[in-house]
Design a protein around this motif. Structure first.
Motif, PDB file in Angstrom:
ATOM      1  N   UNK A  16       0.821  -1.216   0.000  1.00 18.56           N
ATOM      2  CA  UNK A  16       0.000   0.000   0.000  1.00 18.56           C
ATOM      3  C   UNK A  16       0.858   1.271   0.000  1.00 18.56           C
ATOM      4  N   UNK A  17       2.030   1.204   0.622  1.00 18.32           N
ATOM      5  CA  UNK A  17       2.920   2.365   0.692  1.00 18.32           C
ATOM      6  C   UNK A  17       3.864   2.441  -0.506  1.00 18.32           C
ATOM      7  N   UNK A  18       3.783   1.452  -1.395  1.00 17.09           N
ATOM      8  CA  UNK A  18       4.655   1.343  -2.568  1.00 17.09           C
ATOM      9  C   UNK A  18       6.125   1.394  -2.117  1.00 17.09           C
ATOM     10  N   UNK A  19       6.448   0.464  -1.234  1.00 17.47           N
ATOM     11  CA  UNK A  19       7.793   0.339  -0.686  1.00 17.47           C
ATOM     12  C   UNK A  19       8.198  -1.129  -0.714  1.00 17.47           C
ATOM     13  N   UNK A  20       9.482  -1.361  -0.548  1.00 14.59           N
ATOM     14  CA  UNK A  20       9.966  -2.725  -0.378  1.00 14.59           C
ATOM     15  C   UNK A  20       9.689  -3.149   1.061  1.00 14.59           C
ATOM     16  N   UNK A  21       9.244  -4.390   1.279  1.00 17.92           N
ATOM     17  CA  UNK A  21       8.996  -4.846   2.650  1.00 17.92           C
ATOM     18  C   UNK A  21      10.193  -4.647   3.578  1.00 17.92           C
ATOM     19  N   UNK A  22      11.407  -4.781   3.061  1.00 17.71           N
ATOM     20  CA  UNK A  22      12.597  -4.612   3.894  1.00 17.71           C
ATOM     21  C   UNK A  22      12.745  -3.184   4.424  1.00 17.71           C
ATOM     22  N   UNK A  23      12.073  -2.226   3.769  1.00 16.99           N
ATOM     23  CA  UNK A  23      12.152  -0.830   4.193  1.00 16.99           C
ATOM     24  C   UNK A  23      11.113  -0.463   5.252  1.00 16.99           C
ATOM     25  N   UNK A  24      10.182  -1.365   5.526  1.00 15.32           N
ATOM     26  CA  UNK A  24       9.129  -1.113   6.514  1.00 15.32           C
ATOM     27  C   UNK A  24       9.607  -1.631   7.871  1.00 15.32           C
ATOM     28  N   UNK A  25       9.696  -0.722   8.835  1.00 14.57           N
ATOM     29  CA  UNK A  25      10.178  -1.065  10.172  1.00 14.57           C
ATOM     30  C   UNK A  25       9.045  -0.963  11.193  1.00 14.57           C
ATOM     31  N   UNK A  26       9.091  -1.773  12.266  1.00  9.83           N
ATOM     32  CA  UNK A  26       8.015  -1.785  13.264  1.00  9.83           C
ATOM     33  C   UNK A  26       7.728  -0.437  13.922  1.00  9.83           C
ATOM     34  N   UNK A  27       8.733   0.426  14.032  1.00 11.49           N
ATOM     35  CA  UNK A  27       8.507   1.702  14.709  1.00 11.49           C
ATOM     36  C   UNK A  27       7.991   2.800  13.770  1.00 11.49           C
ATOM     37  N   UNK A  28       7.823   2.491  12.491  1.00 12.94           N
ATOM     38  CA  UNK A  28       7.351   3.489  11.531  1.00 12.94           C
ATOM     39  C   UNK A  28       5.860   3.758  11.708  1.00 12.94           C
ATOM     40  N   UNK A  29       5.493   5.033  11.545  1.00  9.30           N
ATOM     41  CA  UNK A  29       4.086   5.417  11.588  1.00  9.30           C
ATOM     42  C   UNK A  29       3.542   5.429  10.163  1.00  9.30           C
ATOM     43  N   UNK A  30       2.236   5.547  10.057  1.00 10.90           N
ATOM     44  CA  UNK A  30       1.624   5.615   8.735  1.00 10.90           C
ATOM     45  C   UNK A  30       2.075   6.882   8.005  1.00 10.90           C
ATOM     46  N   UNK A  31       2.320   7.939   8.762  1.00  5.80           N
ATOM     47  CA  UNK A  31       2.862   9.164   8.170  1.00  5.80           C
ATOM     48  C   UNK A  31       4.245   8.917   7.600  1.00  5.80           C
ATOM     49  N   UNK A  32       5.088   8.208   8.362  1.00  7.69           N
ATOM     50  CA  UNK A  32       6.437   7.873   7.887  1.00  7.69           C
ATOM     51  C   UNK A  32       6.357   7.117   6.559  1.00  7.69           C
ATOM     52  N   UNK A  33       5.334   6.292   6.445  1.00  2.00           N
ATOM     53  CA  UNK A  33       5.165   5.453   5.259  1.00  2.00           C
ATOM     54  C   UNK A  33       4.506   6.202   4.100  1.00  2.00           C
ATOM     55  N   UNK A  34       3.964   7.369   4.387  1.00  2.00           N
ATOM     56  CA  UNK A  34       3.299   8.146   3.350  1.00  2.00           C
ATOM     57  C   UNK A  34       1.923   7.624   2.981  1.00  2.00           C
ATOM     58  N   UNK A  35       1.294   6.868   3.899  1.00  2.00           N
ATOM     59  CA  UNK A  35      -0.044   6.328   3.611  1.00  2.00           C
ATOM     60  C   UNK A  35      -1.109   7.390   3.848  1.00  2.00           C
ATOM     61  N   UNK A  36      -1.941   7.615   2.845  1.00  2.00           N
ATOM     62  CA  UNK A  36      -3.061   8.530   3.000  1.00  2.00           C
ATOM     63  C   UNK A  36      -4.283   7.748   3.471  1.00  2.00           C
ATOM     64  N   UNK A  37      -5.422   8.422   3.578  1.00  5.20           N
ATOM     65  CA  UNK A  37      -6.616   7.750   4.106  1.00  5.20           C
ATOM     66  C   UNK A  37      -7.079   6.608   3.209  1.00  5.20           C
ATOM     67  N   UNK A  38      -6.957   6.765   1.902  1.00  6.05           N
ATOM     68  CA  UNK A  38      -7.337   5.676   0.995  1.00  6.05           C
ATOM     69  C   UNK A  38      -6.410   4.472   1.168  1.00  6.05           C
ATOM     70  N   UNK A  39      -5.120   4.730   1.275  1.00  5.69           N
ATOM     71  CA  UNK A  39      -4.156   3.654   1.506  1.00  5.69           C
ATOM     72  C   UNK A  39      -4.420   2.941   2.830  1.00  5.69           C
ATOM     73  N   UNK A  40      -4.805   3.712   3.837  1.00  2.00           N
ATOM     74  CA  UNK A  40      -5.122   3.136   5.142  1.00  2.00           C
ATOM     75  C   UNK A  40      -6.321   2.203   5.044  1.00  2.00           C
ATOM     76  N   UNK A  41      -7.363   2.645   4.362  1.00  2.00           N
ATOM     77  CA  UNK A  41      -8.565   1.815   4.207  1.00  2.00           C
ATOM     78  C   UNK A  41      -8.236   0.549   3.412  1.00  2.00           C
TER      79      UNK A  41
END
Length: 92
Positions: A16-41
């Motif tokens: 959903x964030x159009x990132x590589x899974x290896x770049x997603x860390x447990x302490x990241x927020x949805x803001x850090x990931x650039x997820x908007x409300x549509x991506x969240x849903x």
């Protein structure tokens, strides 16, 4: 169970964030990931479908939701608790 659930959730979030899974860390927020409300849903729908659960999430008021979306790790923990609750297992 933890690593499998975590890997699947990270994969969903990364997609959903159009990132590589290896770049997603447990302490990241949805803001850090650039997820908007549509991506969240979309992320919530994908989690529900993947784990066959119903996430108690209000898209109109995400901050008022019972489902903790404060970080990737919080989402993983919330899903694990829901899965264990469905199976009647204790979460350790």
């Amino acid at each position: 169970m933890r690593s499998d659930v975590q890997e699947q959730i990270i994969s969903i979030i990364a997609r959903e964030a159009v990132m590589a899974p290896a770049d997603v860390q447990p302490d990241m927020t949805l803001e850090d990931l650039g997820l908007d409300s549509l991506g969240l849903v979309e992320m919530i729908f994908a989690i529900e479908e993947t784990f066959d659960i119903s996430v108690p999430f209000n898209a109109n008021e995400p901050s008022q939701s019972e489902f903790d979306i404060s970080s990737v790790g919080a989402i993983v923990n919330a899903v694990e608790r829901m899965i264990c609750g469905q199976k009647g297992e204790a979460f350790v």
